[in-house]
Design a protein around this motif. Structure first.
Motif, mmCIF file in Angstrom:
data_model
loop_
_atom_site.group_PDB
_atom_site.id
_atom_site.type_symbol
_atom_site.label_atom_id
_atom_site.label_comp_id
_atom_site.label_asym_id
_atom_site.label_seq_id
_atom_site.Cartn_x
_atom_site.Cartn_y
_atom_site.Cartn_z
ATOM 1 N N THR A 134 0.860 -1.181 0.000
ATOM 2 C CA THR A 134 0.000 0.000 0.000
ATOM 3 C C THR A 134 0.894 1.228 0.000
ATOM 4 O O THR A 134 2.047 1.171 0.454
ATOM 5 C CB THR A 134 -0.926 0.031 1.233
ATOM 6 N N HIS A 135 0.363 2.339 -0.499
ATOM 7 C CA HIS A 135 1.168 3.567 -0.588
ATOM 8 C C HIS A 135 0.202 4.748 -0.626
ATOM 9 O O HIS A 135 -0.713 4.768 -1.460
ATOM 10 C CB HIS A 135 2.034 3.539 -1.851
ATOM 11 N N ARG A 136 0.423 5.704 0.267
ATOM 12 C CA ARG A 136 -0.507 6.827 0.384
ATOM 13 C C ARG A 136 -0.683 7.543 -0.953
ATOM 14 O O ARG A 136 0.283 7.875 -1.622
ATOM 15 C CB ARG A 136 -0.011 7.812 1.448
ATOM 16 N N ASP A 167 -6.466 -2.261 -4.963
ATOM 17 C CA ASP A 167 -5.469 -1.486 -5.702
ATOM 18 C C ASP A 167 -4.251 -2.319 -6.077
ATOM 19 O O ASP A 167 -3.673 -2.141 -7.145
ATOM 20 C CB ASP A 167 -5.028 -0.282 -4.853
ATOM 21 N N THR A 168 -3.826 -3.213 -5.181
ATOM 22 C CA THR A 168 -2.636 -4.019 -5.420
ATOM 23 C C THR A 168 -2.987 -5.500 -5.358
ATOM 24 O O THR A 168 -3.611 -5.951 -4.397
ATOM 25 C CB THR A 168 -1.540 -3.732 -4.367
ATOM 26 N N ALA A 196 3.310 -3.666 -13.501
ATOM 27 C CA ALA A 196 3.355 -5.039 -12.993
ATOM 28 C C ALA A 196 4.800 -5.448 -12.774
ATOM 29 O O ALA A 196 5.728 -4.895 -13.389
ATOM 30 C CB ALA A 196 2.674 -5.997 -13.971
ATOM 31 N N ALA A 197 4.998 -6.405 -11.891
ATOM 32 C CA ALA A 197 6.336 -6.932 -11.607
ATOM 33 C C ALA A 197 6.246 -8.420 -11.326
ATOM 34 O O ALA A 197 5.204 -8.920 -10.891
ATOM 35 C CB ALA A 197 6.968 -6.216 -10.418
ATOM 36 N N VAL A 237 1.672 0.585 -7.386
ATOM 37 C CA VAL A 237 2.767 0.596 -6.414
ATOM 38 C C VAL A 237 4.098 0.169 -7.026
ATOM 39 O O VAL A 237 5.167 0.491 -6.492
ATOM 40 C CB VAL A 237 2.453 -0.296 -5.203
ATOM 41 N N VAL A 238 4.061 -0.557 -8.144
ATOM 42 C CA VAL A 238 5.310 -0.967 -8.804
ATOM 43 C C VAL A 238 6.134 0.257 -9.200
ATOM 44 O O VAL A 238 7.370 0.198 -9.257
ATOM 45 C CB VAL A 238 5.007 -1.861 -10.021
ATOM 46 N N GLN A 239 5.454 1.379 -9.430
ATOM 47 C CA GLN A 239 6.157 2.597 -9.817
ATOM 48 C C GLN A 239 7.065 3.126 -8.706
ATOM 49 O O GLN A 239 8.043 3.831 -8.986
ATOM 50 C CB GLN A 239 5.155 3.690 -10.197
#
Length: 260
Positions: A134-136, A167-168, A196-197, A237-239
């Protein structure tokens, strides 16, 4: 006779230093270690005394050293003989680890047991690769999915819901189904250019990471010859990893041997 007990223990995601203190204490005092395929060999060497029995019962895709019913019987037999048994599992016992099934079998047989959690692969991968779950401002929800259920007619993966519900997405045991996963998510409206990763052997010195988009997912895996064990991560979030690589020299050096 001293009463036997089974400790169902999470060994963590691969790096032996990521095991908990409590789990390590149980390994040190084990009479019997019943361990899975992805448990780090260094942890097996921690058992004391040295004459502790070590029993392999690992499961690879399509290859099982021992059926789950046989594992359950093994745990009951050793604990019933008064031994301190450690059932050592990669990751966390209750995240795709079948720890709940073993606990139920032990409870039914009247065997004392405990469950000691471990760091699951998704959490270890996040810390190791710089891909947060997760990422704000980017991701406020996450789902962990067993890709091996893709062809399960009785309990299929609901890709139609997962494509938009979280989201993820972190997909365990999905490499053999990577083409189906890509196709299903695209079919149900997931963006083709969604970051994607794929992470192979997360947290270990064999770790490799490939990044791209959902649409490229299968081609990325084939080009890099990624094999199990590997996690598939799909989401914005991969970014974050890409930003860390661009901005942080220490992070670039640390991940220089990885594929990006």
């Amino acid at each position: 006779m001293m009463a036997g007990r089974v400790s169902i223990v999470g060994a963590g995601p691969g790096d032996p230093e990521l095991i908990t203190v409590k789990a390590l204490r149980r390994i040190h005092s084990a009479d019997v270690l019943v361990y899975d395929r992805l448990v780090n060999e260094e942890l097996l060497q921690q058992a004391a005394p040295q004459e502790a029995v070590r029993i392999y019962c690992g499961k690879a895709p399509g290859q099982h050293a021992m059926l789950q019913e046989e594992i359950n019987k093994l745990l009951i037999q050793w604990a019933g003989a008064g031994k301190q048994v450690v059932r050592l599992k990669g990751g966390d016992p209750l995240v795709f680890g079948r720890g709940g099934e073993e606990a139920l079998a032990l409870a039914e047989a009247g065997i004392a047991y405990e469950i000691i959690p471990g760091i699951t692969s998704a959490s270890g991968m996040a810390a190791s690769t710089g891909i947060p779950l997760t990422h704000r401002g980017m991701a406020g929800s996450c789902a962990m999915v067993a890709g091996s259920r893709c062809n399960d007619s009785e309990s299929p993966v609901r890709w139609d819901l997962l494509a938009h519900a979280v989201d993820t997405l972190v997909i365990y045991m999905g490499m053999r189904q990577i083409g189906t996963i890509r196709a299903q998510l695209l079919l149900h409206g997931k963006r083709a250019d969604m970051p994607a990763a794929i992470v192979e052997w997360s947290t270990t010195n064999r770790e490799r990471v490939v990044t791209g988009t959902l649409d490229q997912l299968e081609k990325l895996a084939l080009a890099a010859k990624i094999k199990n064990p590997a996690l598939i991560v799909i989401g914005e979030v991969v970014q974050v990893r890409e930003e860390l690589l661009a901005r942080c020299e220490d992070f670039r050096i640390q991940h220089a041997v990885q594929i990006s």
